[in-house]
Design an enzyme around this catalytic site. Structure first.
Site, PDB file in Angstrom:
ATOM      1  N   LYS A  36       6.409  48.809 100.674  1.00 22.61           N
ATOM      2  CA  LYS A  36       5.817  48.056 100.458  1.00 22.61           C
ATOM      3  C   LYS A  36       6.174  47.099 101.089  1.00 22.61           C
ATOM      4  O   LYS A  36       7.250  46.601 101.107  1.00 22.61           O
ATOM      5  CB  LYS A  36       5.716  47.815  98.471  1.00 22.61           C
ATOM      6  CG  LYS A  36       4.462  46.991  98.161  1.00 22.61           C
ATOM      7  CD  LYS A  36       3.243  47.886  98.101  1.00 22.61           C
ATOM      8  CE  LYS A  36       1.290  47.214  97.555  1.00 22.61           C
ATOM      9  NZ  LYS A  36       0.701  48.183  97.086  1.00 22.61           N
TER      10      LYS A  36
ATOM     11  N   ASP B 177      -3.520  46.616 100.231  1.00 18.44           N
ATOM     12  CA  ASP B 177      -3.525  46.013  99.574  1.00 18.44           C
ATOM     13  C   ASP B 177      -4.446  44.601  99.028  1.00 18.44           C
ATOM     14  O   ASP B 177      -5.448  44.387 100.027  1.00 18.44           O
ATOM     15  CB  ASP B 177      -2.129  45.756  98.673  1.00 18.44           C
ATOM     16  CG  ASP B 177      -2.018  45.654  97.660  1.00 18.44           C
ATOM     17  OD1 ASP B 177      -1.889  46.793  96.095  1.00 18.44           O
ATOM     18  OD2 ASP B 177      -1.432  44.987  96.726  1.00 18.44           O
TER      19      ASP B 177
END
Ligand code: NDP
Length: 444
Positions: A125, A165
């Site tokens: 991430k 995201d």
């Protein structure tokens, strides 16, 4: 002391300043207790100690210039958490709240989520404390170019493949991809969520919201229920929320409330996802503007009150820890019988336990929202093959993956004596594949 408690104590001591990361590690490791009991070899190999330590964290400076010529410095990250079953894969988040704790929590979750999809992708991430809100297209472009000017040396189609995201949608992915290609000269599937004209996959935009509804539909059916005729509340109004609305509506439900970080709208006649799409994706305006389109609707300031809107099914699709005990109690008081997480960790640990203890069907994020990353993996496959599947082909694969995730999790929960606990089931099923790969690969 039990093995899991030993590891949890050490993680708490070492990462005391990372509350979100501690929250997810606590949830995951607690549900792995029966698994490590059955597999003493994991303790010997210090598997959990390795699992909670990212393989690598890259932190870097992102300087950029705004339209007035003023300089800004942001902090960028990429957390490459676990590559046991495939290249690191996970989104980039651009939001002022971004810090190492939040990205470690998201990266850790991603390991198990990616494993659950059944596809060969590891966990990662990244992101930045940059706020795209109110910035011009040119400012966003300059920022993305600066961000990629450092990130490019750490990623690659077979090494680490970021996606979108919060705050990173089609526009940002486009600028990031352009800069990667310009620096490296490589036209490769290094990012997913790309535009359709340059390697993107049909149905990727819709995938997380659609996948959430496919998973929820399967969970409902397995319990003798369905979306048909039900009232649904969806928090958020971004990528996940918009397409969750579209699919829930297609499946026969009525979505009566949605939100952004300022407040929520209530429309008893059902919210048309196309209006939200126009407000958020085209105009980039606040959700309050909905009243200009539907004057009969109601707007309430403050996003947390959304859980007081009566519904049968709640789909939290905004951000972490947005649904607490008070919200969960309000939902149950109004007869809500199912909650499925579109966002990552939107429900606090206490609220999750409360909902589960009262028999509310609960679909955890790492299973319920895995459709986005699963379709990203399908985008990677299409890029590698230099081919493109039709919308229907991708959507069908997504549907099958989500149904499979539901049953794999339900089965794992049952096998380990926790029938109906889909949180534990998802953690266990996701963990076992990664654990076996790590054991096979030796001490790395
Ligand atoms: P978007 O940026 O498209 O939308 C985010 C939405 O959540 C916006 O409505 C935003 O409101 C709201 N929001 C963000 N932060 C907060 C906050 N602190 N408090 C209240 N509301 C907030 O993001 P996505 O839809 O892509 O992501 C939403 C969630 O889903 C995240 O948890 C993400 O990690 C998760 N997710 C996303 C996937 C994807 O494919 N996009 C895949 C899997 C999970 P505002 O505009 O006011 O900020």
């Amino acid at each position: 002391m039990e093995y899991v408690d030993q590891v949890l104590a050490a993680v708490k001591e070492k990462n005391a300043h990372e509350p979100e990361f501690l929250q997810t590690v606590t949830e995951v490791l607690n549900s792995l207790r029966p698994v490590v009991e059955r597999h003493p070899e994991f303790q010997k190999a210090k598997l959990l100690e390795r699992l909670v330590e990212p393989e690598r964290i890259i932190s870097f400076r992102v300087p950029w210039v705004d339209d007035q010529g003023e300089y800004h410095i942001n902090r960028g990250f990429r957390v490459q958490f676990n590559s046991a079953i495939g290249p690191y894969k996970g989104g980039l988040r651009f939001h002022p709240s971004v810090n190492q704790s939040i990205l470690k929590f998201l990266g850790f979750e991603q390991i198990f989520k990616n494993s659950l999809t059944g596809l060969p992708i590891g966990g990662g991430k990244g992101g930045c404390d940059f706020d795209p809100k109110g910035k011009s297209d040119n400012e966003v472009m300059r920022f993305c170019q600066s961000f990629m000017t450092e990130l490019y040396r750490h990623i690659g189609a077979d090494c680490d493949v970021p996606a979108g995201d919060i705050g990173v949608g089609g526009r940002e992915i486009g600028y990031l991809y352009g800069q990667y290609k310009r620096i490296t000269g490589q036209y490769e599937g290094v990012l997913t969520g790309k535009g359709l004209t340059y390697g993107g996959s049909l149905a990727r935009t819709e995938a997380t919201g659609y996948g959430l509804c496919y998973y929820t539909d399967e969970m409902l059916r397995d319990n003798g229920k369905s979306f048909e005729g039900k009232t649904v509340v969806i928090s958020g109004s971004g990528n996940v929320a918009i397409y969750a609305n579209q699919k829930a509506t297609q499946l026969g439900a009525k979505v009566v409330a949605m939100s952004d970080s300022n407040g929520y709208i209530y429309d008893p006649n059902g919210i048309d996802y196309k209006v939200i799409q126009e407000i958020k994706e085209v105009k980039r305006a606040r959700i309050k503007t909905y009243l200009d389109y539907v004057p009969g609707a109601r707007y309430v300031e403050g996003c947390r009150g959304i859980w007081t809107v009566p519904c049968d099914i709640a789909l939290p699709c905004a951000t972490q820890n947005e649904l607490d005990v008070e919200g969960a109690q309000a939902l149950m008081n109004n007869g809500c019988f199912a909650v499925a997480e579109g966002a990552n960790m939107p429900t606090t640990l206490e609220a999750t336990e409360l909902l589960q203890s009262k028999g509310v069907l609960f679909g955890p994020a790492k299973a319920a929202n895995a459709g986005g990353v699963a379709t990203s993996a399908l985008e990677m496959s299409q890029n590698s093959m230099r081919m493109a599947w039709t919308f229907e082909e991708v959507d069908q694969k997504l549907h099958d993956i989500m149904v499979n995730i539901y049953h794999t999790s339900a089965k794992a929960a049952e096998e380990y004596g926790m029938k109906g606990n889909l949180v534990a089931g998802a953690n266990i099923a996701g963990f076992l594949k990664v654990a076996n790969a790590m054991m096979a690969q030796g001490l790395v």
